[in-house]
Design a protein around this motif. Structure first.
Motif, PDB file in Angstrom:
ATOM      1  N   ALA A 297     155.496 -14.152  30.288  1.00  0.00           N
ATOM      2  CA  ALA A 297     156.062 -13.615  29.050  1.00  0.00           C
ATOM      3  C   ALA A 297     156.246 -14.733  28.024  1.00  0.00           C
ATOM      4  N   THR A 298     156.008 -14.407  26.765  1.00  0.00           N
ATOM      5  CA  THR A 298     156.176 -15.389  25.693  1.00  0.00           C
ATOM      6  C   THR A 298     157.404 -15.076  24.854  1.00  0.00           C
ATOM      7  N   GLY A 299     157.917 -13.833  24.963  1.00  0.00           N
ATOM      8  CA  GLY A 299     159.051 -13.424  24.138  1.00  0.00           C
ATOM      9  C   GLY A 299     158.672 -13.132  22.701  1.00  0.00           C
ATOM     10  N   ALA A 300     157.359 -13.117  22.400  1.00  0.00           N
ATOM     11  CA  ALA A 300     156.915 -12.927  21.019  1.00  0.00           C
ATOM     12  C   ALA A 300     156.257 -11.564  20.838  1.00  0.00           C
ATOM     13  N   VAL A 301     156.463 -10.975  19.680  1.00  0.00           N
ATOM     14  CA  VAL A 301     155.846  -9.691  19.329  1.00  0.00           C
ATOM     15  C   VAL A 301     155.043  -9.889  18.050  1.00  0.00           C
ATOM     16  N   VAL A 302     154.030  -9.027  17.856  1.00  0.00           N
ATOM     17  CA  VAL A 302     153.178  -9.195  16.680  1.00  0.00           C
ATOM     18  C   VAL A 302     152.647  -7.840  16.201  1.00  0.00           C
ATOM     19  N   GLY A 303     152.433  -7.749  14.893  1.00  0.00           N
ATOM     20  CA  GLY A 303     151.723  -6.605  14.326  1.00  0.00           C
ATOM     21  C   GLY A 303     150.384  -7.115  13.824  1.00  0.00           C
ATOM     22  N   ILE A 304     149.340  -6.299  13.943  1.00  0.00           N
ATOM     23  CA  ILE A 304     148.029  -6.747  13.454  1.00  0.00           C
ATOM     24  C   ILE A 304     147.437  -5.723  12.491  1.00  0.00           C
ATOM     25  N   ASP A 305     146.839  -6.255  11.441  1.00  0.00           N
ATOM     26  CA  ASP A 305     146.140  -5.441  10.457  1.00  0.00           C
ATOM     27  C   ASP A 305     144.649  -5.694  10.631  1.00  0.00           C
ATOM     28  N   LEU A 306     143.872  -4.612  10.712  1.00  0.00           N
ATOM     29  CA  LEU A 306     142.423  -4.752  10.890  1.00  0.00           C
ATOM     30  C   LEU A 306     141.748  -4.691   9.529  1.00  0.00           C
ATOM     31  N   GLY A 307     140.860  -5.619   9.272  1.00  0.00           N
ATOM     32  CA  GLY A 307     140.247  -5.660   7.953  1.00  0.00           C
ATOM     33  C   GLY A 307     138.814  -6.148   7.981  1.00  0.00           C
ATOM     34  N   VAL A 308     138.348  -6.456   6.801  1.00  0.00           N
ATOM     35  CA  VAL A 308     136.959  -6.867   6.635  1.00  0.00           C
ATOM     36  C   VAL A 308     136.868  -8.376   6.402  1.00  0.00           C
ATOM     37  N   ALA A 309     137.713  -8.894   5.520  1.00  0.00           N
ATOM     38  CA  ALA A 309     137.682 -10.337   5.245  1.00  0.00           C
ATOM     39  C   ALA A 309     138.021 -11.101   6.527  1.00  0.00           C
ATOM     40  N   SER A 310     139.005 -10.614   7.256  1.00  0.00           N
ATOM     41  CA  SER A 310     139.297 -11.101   8.605  1.00  0.00           C
ATOM     42  C   SER A 310     139.357  -9.879   9.504  1.00  0.00           C
ATOM     43  N   LEU A 311     138.796  -9.988  10.686  1.00  0.00           N
ATOM     44  CA  LEU A 311     138.862  -8.854  11.613  1.00  0.00           C
ATOM     45  C   LEU A 311     140.324  -8.502  11.867  1.00  0.00           C
ATOM     46  N   VAL A 312     141.146  -9.546  12.092  1.00  0.00           N
ATOM     47  CA  VAL A 312     142.559  -9.357  12.406  1.00  0.00           C
ATOM     48  C   VAL A 312     143.403 -10.273  11.535  1.00  0.00           C
ATOM     49  N   THR A 313     144.454  -9.716  10.921  1.00  0.00           N
ATOM     50  CA  THR A 313     145.474 -10.526  10.269  1.00  0.00           C
ATOM     51  C   THR A 313     146.781 -10.205  10.960  1.00  0.00           C
ATOM     52  N   THR A 314     147.534 -11.241  11.353  1.00  0.00           N
ATOM     53  CA  THR A 314     148.767 -11.003  12.114  1.00  0.00           C
ATOM     54  C   THR A 314     149.992 -11.070  11.212  1.00  0.00           C
ATOM     55  N   SER A 315     151.088 -10.488  11.719  1.00  0.00           N
ATOM     56  CA  SER A 315     152.352 -10.516  10.980  1.00  0.00           C
ATOM     57  C   SER A 315     152.886 -11.942  10.887  1.00  0.00           C
ATOM     58  N   ASP A 316     152.361 -12.868  11.684  1.00  0.00           N
ATOM     59  CA  ASP A 316     152.743 -14.275  11.581  1.00  0.00           C
ATOM     60  C   ASP A 316     151.881 -15.020  10.566  1.00  0.00           C
TER      61      ASP A 316
END
Ligand SMILES: [Zn+2]
Length: 262
Positions: free
Chosen positions: A53-72
């Motif tokens: 476990a890392t204790g970390a949570v994340v949201g991801i946005d899927l897009g074109v310029a970047s496949l994934v952009t994270t909430s961090d």
């Protein structure tokens, strides 16, 4: 080290092994893509590899310029190489249209298109594997857009919620190449998350790109350009995809709280 596969009727064939084989091999198939041949194994009883476990949570946005952009604020897999291949593919398709039926040039053009399609597929898979690996290593909980709902919204309105976020000015061909990448990525992410014991949460993407992550104000005017988010109420300014990823994370954590309270 050299790896050999024994194929019925052919004998031992030397192969380049991309990944170690785990579990029990159930089926072996051989596929040809242009001049390349692939041996595809499907395995059962692949051992799970839970990660600490890392204790970390994340949201991801899927897009074109970047496949994934994270909430961090991380941008994973900038598929610039993919866009370059897509451009070459468009050129190759124009070339094909100019050739005569049955000509040698036409055969060459067809082979070139097949090779480029294969290259795009391999690049996309590679990028998706790397991005997914990064996410499951670093986070216990990953919230993402529910693509089925996203696609429904898209087809119902005839366009994407925010033009410019998912839709590039590029050709329809380019767009379809990039669109198909999200489904592939989420399947790979789901596989790795399951194996690593990570939690994935799919959220309704409605309004995630037009809501201010700082004050909650919802307005399409918040989204002035493809990359820029500027809240009309509190003046919060952010990268638009990071803002969306934060909203996706919040929606995911809210769903999780509801599920745990029930
Ligand atoms: Zn605001």
């Amino acid at each position: 080290t050299a790896t050999f596969v024994r194929l019925q009727g052919i004998g031992h064939v030397r192969v380049h092994q991309h990944r170690p084989v785990r579990g029990t091999v159930k089926t072996v198939s051989v596929k040809r893509e242009g001049h390349r041949w692939y041996v595809i194994l499907s395995c059962e009883d692949v051992p799970a590899e839970p990660l600490p476990a890392t204790g970390a949570v994340v949201g991801i946005d899927l897009g074109v310029a970047s496949l994934v952009t994270t909430s961090d604020g991380d941008h994973l897999d900038n598929p610039r190489h993919l866009a370059a291949s897509a451009d070459r593919l468009a050129v190759a398709q124009r070339d094909l249209a100019r050739t005569k039926r049955g000509s040698k040039r036409r055969r060459k053009a067809v082979a070139r298109i097949a090779a480029l399609h294969g290259k795009v597929r391999r690049q996309r898979l590679d990028g998706a594997h790397k991005a997914a690996l990064h996410l499951v290593r670093d986070y216990d909980v990953i919230a993402h857009e529910d693509l089925r709902i996203a696609n429904m919204t898209r087809s119902a309105s005839g366009t994407v919620e925010t033009p410019g976020r998912n839709v590039t000015q590029k050709s329809g061909l380019n767009r379809s190449l990039l669109d198909a990448g999200w489904g592939v990525f989420l399947r790979i992410l789901a596989d790795k998350a399951e194996s690593a014991g990570r939690e994935l949460i799919a959220v309704n993407p409605r309004n995630t790109s037009r809501t201010c992550a700082a004050c909650g104000h919802v307005a399409k005017e918040n989204r002035l350009t493809q990359a820029g988010f500027h809240c009309q109420r509190c003046a919060h300014t952010a990268h638009a995809d990071v803002n969306a990823a934060i909203n996706i994370l919040r929606a995911g954590l809210a769903l999780r709280d509801v599920a745990q309270a029930a």
